[in-house]
Design a protein around this motif. Structure first.
Motif, short mmCIF file in Angstrom:
data_model
loop_
_atom_site.label_atom_id
_atom_site.label_comp_id
_atom_site.label_asym_id
_atom_site.label_seq_id
_atom_site.Cartn_x
_atom_site.Cartn_y
_atom_site.Cartn_z
N TYR A 144 8.54 -4.89 1.28
CA TYR A 144 7.75 -6.03 1.75
C TYR A 144 8.25 -7.29 1.04
N VAL A 145 8.35 -8.37 1.79
CA VAL A 145 8.68 -9.68 1.21
C VAL A 145 7.37 -10.43 1.05
N ILE A 146 7.00 -10.71 -0.21
CA ILE A 146 5.76 -11.43 -0.47
C ILE A 146 6.06 -12.93 -0.41
N PRO A 147 5.44 -13.65 0.51
CA PRO A 147 5.78 -15.07 0.70
C PRO A 147 5.08 -15.97 -0.32
N SER A 154 -4.05 -11.05 0.73
CA SER A 154 -3.02 -11.12 1.78
C SER A 154 -1.99 -10.01 1.61
N VAL A 155 -1.72 -9.61 0.36
CA VAL A 155 -0.79 -8.50 0.12
C VAL A 155 -1.40 -7.20 0.65
N SER A 169 -2.38 3.29 2.35
CA SER A 169 -3.30 2.18 2.55
C SER A 169 -3.55 1.47 1.24
N ALA A 170 -3.91 0.19 1.32
CA ALA A 170 -4.14 -0.63 0.13
C ALA A 170 -5.57 -1.13 0.11
N ASN A 171 -6.09 -1.33 -1.09
CA ASN A 171 -7.43 -1.88 -1.27
C ASN A 171 -7.47 -2.63 -2.59
N ILE A 172 -8.57 -3.29 -2.87
CA ILE A 172 -8.75 -4.00 -4.14
C ILE A 172 -9.95 -3.40 -4.86
#
Length: 475
Positions: A144-147, A154-155, A169-172
């Motif tokens: 992934y390119v993090i802008p 957003s990530v 999957s991702a979470n915080i």
């Protein structure tokens, strides 16, 4: 004394002009109006009949060929597997299952990887520097390119956009040290841990390092490393990366839920087979009854008041369409499809009632076929076939599709009838306009005639009065 003159009576002629005009107009209108009324009733009835037929057949087709993504209610599994403790494992079976009892001891269930990054102080809005992030699992990497202007939220969104294909999957999660990006996987088994490599500080995760929750800068795996499932079947050891195991115990698929011992019992699925057969029979009979209702004429002892006939046709009486559909469906019932011990429905005790053409299931013959002859495992092959074409359900669906598909026979017939109906409405509008015009024309003509008659009567009265006066003066 009340005046005998009415609004529809000519003042000059005394004729009932309104009645005369109505009679003439109705006489002119009668033939065409009768034709339009008769044709409209016929078209409306046929549309209703096509709708009834299409509804019954579509419901039957949905049963035998359910839409993609839905589970069929027709489950023709010859054998049923049952777990004595579904808190340990659940089971399903197919026709390859063998009746018997099996002791299954689940020592470990397979687990998945869960890892976390270092903590960030500003929650989901924490600013994340631009850079690159690579996530790896089982040797498969996704970059992934993090802008510029990225945040922790957003990530997360960026990673979750690929979760269906990456299985990650991702979470915080916010702990005492801040907010961490947490990655979870649906992939289970030993050596399936998630690792990350990044030039963004705090985003690199080493698969062999455990997370230290007391340190904001710590990143690593949460809890324990993922493990494979371990179990024994009748004392034989089995190891699996997945908790879903469908190749180990022939014909039985097991889903591991928790550690412990349970018994898997496999027996003939008599009740399930009977329920599926009855569902098929009931839906087929609904089609048969629908066809009968739209084709069978009604006979009465009392003649119709208008036509004098004792026979009242149904919506599609004399139409070849319903009978053609039923004939094709019945042909498939007696046609041999996939080769096997079962070739026709009569072997299962399913027969056709001669009086109305519906199907019925003989419980005694069915029990003998399943229990005594051991044909339970062959029922699914009879209905589902050995490929996508030779099963009864597939063949029946092939027969019906030309009728029910978009642009098929039903659509064409309905479109044609709707066009006829619209044309009849146009004809009615034209006839109504003609009636209005003719009524106005005839009324004008009779009023003109009435005026002339009145004038002639007045002249006659004047002349008569003149001669009466002349005669009186001579006398």
């Amino acid at each position: 004394m009340a005046s005998p003159i009415t609004p529809s009576t000519g003042l000059g002629s005394g004729l009932a002009i309104g009645d005369i005009v109505d009679a003439l107009v109705n006489s002119d209108k009668l033939a065409k109006q009768t034709q339009i009324t008769t044709q409209t009733k016929l078209v409306t009835t046929k549309l209703s009949g096509i709708g009834t037929l299409q509804s019954a057949i579509s419901a039957f087709q949905t049963l035998i060929n359910p839409p993609s993504g839905t589970t069929s209610t027709l489950q023709f599994a010859g054998y049923a597997a049952k777990s004595s403790d579904e808190s340990k494992l659940t089971v399903t079976s197919d026709n390859a299952a063998v009746p018997g009892n099996y002791t299954v001891n689940v020592a470990k269930v397979a687990t998945s990887s869960s890892v976390a990054t270092a903590a960030f102080p500003d929650g989901s809005a924490s600013a994340i520097p631009s850079g690159n992030l690579t996530i790896t699992q089982n040797g498969i990497s996704k970059s992934y390119v993090i802008p510029d202007g990225a945040t922790l939220a957003s990530v997360v969104k960026q990673i979750n956009a690929d979760s269906k294909t990456s299985n990650i999957s991702a979470n915080i999660i916010t702990d005492d040290k801040g907010s961490r990006l947490v990655l979870n996987s649906t992939v289970t088994g030993a050596d399936s841990q998630i690792t990350t490599d990044s030039d963004i500080e705090g985003f690199t995760i080493d698969a062999t390092t455990a997370l230290d929750s007391t340190s904001a800068s710590s990143a690593g795996y949460i809890g324990d490393l993922p493990i494979s499932a371990e179990l024994t079947i009748n004392g034989l050891k089995v190891t699996s990366k997945s908790n879903t195991i469908d190749k180990t115990l022939g014909g039985v698929a097991m889903t591991l839920v928790g550690a412990g011992t349970s018994t898997v019992s496999v027996s003939t699925n008599t009740d399930g087979l009977k329920a599926s057969l009855q569902a098929f029979i009931d839906s087929f009979n609904t089609v048969v009854k629908a066809i009968s209702s739209v084709t069978k004429a009604t006979i009465s002892d009392t003649p119709d008041a208008t036509t004098g006939s004792t026979v009242t046709p149904a919506a599609l009486t004399g139409d070849s369409l319903p009978r053609s559909i039923l004939a094709q469906m019945r042909d498939e019932l007696v046609t041999t499809g996939a080769t096997g011990n079962l070739s026709v429905l009569s072997q299962l005790g399913i027969t056709t009632t001669q009086s109305d053409g519906t199907l019925s299931l003989d419980d005694t013959k069915f029990a003998a076929a399943v229990d005594d002859k051991g044909l339970a495992g062959d029922v699914q092959q009879l209905f589902n076939g050995t490929d996508s074409k030779n099963g009864l359900l597939a063949r029946m669906n092939t027969v019906l599709t030309p009728y029910t598909q978009t642009g098929g026979v039903f659509d064409i017939r309905t479109t044609s009838l709707n066009k006829q109906q619209k044309d009849l409405l146009n004809q009615q509008d034209a006839l109504n306009l003609r009636v209005t015009t003719l009524t106005a024309t005839l009324t004008a003509k009779y009023n003109a005639m009435d005026l002339l008659v009145g004038q002639l009567k007045a002249s006659a009265t004047s002349i008569t009065s003149f001669f009466d006066s002349l005669n009186a003066s001579k006398s």
